[in-house]
Design a protein around this motif. Sequence first.
Motif, PDB file in Angstrom:
ATOM      1  N   SER A 133       0.820  -1.203   0.000  1.00  0.00           N
ATOM      2  CA  SER A 133       0.000   0.000   0.000  1.00  0.00           C
ATOM      3  C   SER A 133       0.861   1.264   0.000  1.00  0.00           C
ATOM      4  O   SER A 133       1.830   1.375   0.763  1.00  0.00           O
ATOM      5  CB  SER A 133      -0.909   0.006   1.235  1.00  0.00           C
ATOM      6  N   GLY A 134       0.525   2.207  -0.872  1.00  0.00           N
ATOM      7  CA  GLY A 134       1.207   3.489  -0.925  1.00  0.00           C
ATOM      8  C   GLY A 134       2.422   3.534  -1.808  1.00  0.00           C
ATOM      9  O   GLY A 134       2.998   4.601  -2.013  1.00  0.00           O
ATOM     10  N   TYR A 135       2.857   2.386  -2.348  1.00  0.00           N
ATOM     11  CA  TYR A 135       4.067   2.359  -3.166  1.00  0.00           C
ATOM     12  C   TYR A 135       3.802   2.707  -4.632  1.00  0.00           C
ATOM     13  O   TYR A 135       4.726   3.002  -5.379  1.00  0.00           O
ATOM     14  CB  TYR A 135       4.742   0.995  -3.067  1.00  0.00           C
ATOM     15  N   GLY A 136       2.547   2.625  -5.063  1.00  0.00           N
ATOM     16  CA  GLY A 136       2.200   3.108  -6.385  1.00  0.00           C
ATOM     17  C   GLY A 136       2.559   2.188  -7.527  1.00  0.00           C
ATOM     18  O   GLY A 136       2.905   1.020  -7.348  1.00  0.00           O
ATOM     19  N   GLY A 137       2.481   2.745  -8.744  1.00  0.00           N
ATOM     20  CA  GLY A 137       2.736   1.965  -9.938  1.00  0.00           C
ATOM     21  C   GLY A 137       3.392   2.778 -11.028  1.00  0.00           C
ATOM     22  O   GLY A 137       3.480   4.009 -10.953  1.00  0.00           O
ATOM     23  N   THR A 138       3.847   2.081 -12.063  1.00  0.00           N
ATOM     24  CA  THR A 138       4.534   2.719 -13.179  1.00  0.00           C
ATOM     25  C   THR A 138       4.017   2.184 -14.506  1.00  0.00           C
ATOM     26  O   THR A 138       3.588   1.038 -14.609  1.00  0.00           O
ATOM     27  CB  THR A 138       6.061   2.481 -13.126  1.00  0.00           C
ATOM     28  N   LEU A 139       4.097   3.022 -15.515  1.00  0.00           N
ATOM     29  CA  LEU A 139       3.784   2.652 -16.883  1.00  0.00           C
ATOM     30  C   LEU A 139       5.039   2.825 -17.714  1.00  0.00           C
ATOM     31  O   LEU A 139       5.657   3.895 -17.687  1.00  0.00           O
ATOM     32  CB  LEU A 139       2.668   3.535 -17.436  1.00  0.00           C
ATOM     33  N   SER A 140       5.443   1.782 -18.431  1.00  0.00           N
ATOM     34  CA  SER A 140       6.688   1.812 -19.182  1.00  0.00           C
ATOM     35  C   SER A 140       6.450   1.531 -20.659  1.00  0.00           C
ATOM     36  O   SER A 140       5.651   0.663 -21.015  1.00  0.00           O
ATOM     37  CB  SER A 140       7.681   0.773 -18.638  1.00  0.00           C
ATOM     38  N   LEU A 141       7.157   2.250 -21.507  1.00  0.00           N
ATOM     39  CA  LEU A 141       7.182   2.028 -22.945  1.00  0.00           C
ATOM     40  C   LEU A 141       8.612   1.703 -23.336  1.00  0.00           C
ATOM     41  O   LEU A 141       9.543   2.410 -22.935  1.00  0.00           O
ATOM     42  CB  LEU A 141       6.720   3.273 -23.709  1.00  0.00           C
ATOM     43  N   ARG A 142       8.820   0.629 -24.109  1.00  0.00           N
ATOM     44  CA  ARG A 142      10.154   0.226 -24.520  1.00  0.00           C
ATOM     45  C   ARG A 142      10.143  -0.171 -25.987  1.00  0.00           C
ATOM     46  O   ARG A 142       9.148  -0.701 -26.496  1.00  0.00           O
ATOM     47  CB  ARG A 142      10.650  -0.986 -23.701  1.00  0.00           C
ATOM     48  N   GLY A 143      11.246   0.057 -26.658  1.00  0.00           N
ATOM     49  CA  GLY A 143      11.387  -0.363 -28.043  1.00  0.00           C
ATOM     50  C   GLY A 143      12.831  -0.664 -28.365  1.00  0.00           C
ATOM     51  O   GLY A 143      13.746  -0.071 -27.780  1.00  0.00           O
ATOM     52  N   SER A 144      13.068  -1.610 -29.282  1.00  0.00           N
ATOM     53  CA  SER A 144      14.432  -1.938 -29.688  1.00  0.00           C
ATOM     54  C   SER A 144      14.436  -2.385 -31.142  1.00  0.00           C
ATOM     55  O   SER A 144      13.399  -2.761 -31.706  1.00  0.00           O
ATOM     56  CB  SER A 144      15.040  -3.026 -28.794  1.00  0.00           C
TER      57      SER A 144
END
Length: 250
Positions: A133-144
């Motif tokens: 709880s409280g640590y949150g989240g992330t959205l990532s975009l990657r390309g190679s």
Amino acid sequence: MINDPRSLCLCFLLGTVPPAMAQDLVGGGIAVAPWYPGADSYRIVPRPLVNFQRGPFFISTGQGLPGVGLKMNVAPDVAVGVRIGLGLGRDEKRSERLEGLGDIDSHAEYGVFAEWKPGRWSASIAYSQAAKSGYGGTLSLRGSYAIWQQGRHNVQVGAGLEWGNSDHMQTWFGVTPEQSARSGAGLATYRPSSGLRSGVAFASWTYRLTERWHVTSVLGAQTLVGDAADSPIVERKTAAYGGVGLSYSF
């Protein structure tokens, strides 16, 4: 799958299986990376390399740390899935700048992702949520893209962006009034907003020793941006990282 919300998961960092090696394999190596996002000091750590899939079930270090999940193809070269794994924490003793801020605990994570791999290209989008709880989240975009595939060699170059929600940004880059009062470095209160937190660029070289043995080396850099870069805990906005590993495919 390539996704990196934490200090050691900087895109490849030996935890990610290059597209040219997207098969069952095990291995390991060493990686060099900052102690935490924004740190001025580095550490050397062992890194596992695992990729195993049977039907929709997979075990992979595609996010830098071992995780399990399910994925399925929904169109040619396109797959979607869900994943659970581990997220690294942060020890306040690793830097005088962090003294008094308290530790960030290691924790479970869960999320969803989509991959697109047409030919030499590889791209992914992934959302990862901390189970704590409280640590949150992330959205990532990657390309190679594989700029060189010849004989025993496969060279990839890539880049990515990462966005963090308000809880994630506060946990990793914020300073609460209570933390400010305890801060050994005298850090002022700081409350970052949700937004883009970092960009990364990398290059990897995979060399096929035999039909089953491969050596992969990685070199890249990550830059903090926006409110993350302006955080008082940040000692260095841009940091290099790298690693080398050996894997066996089966």
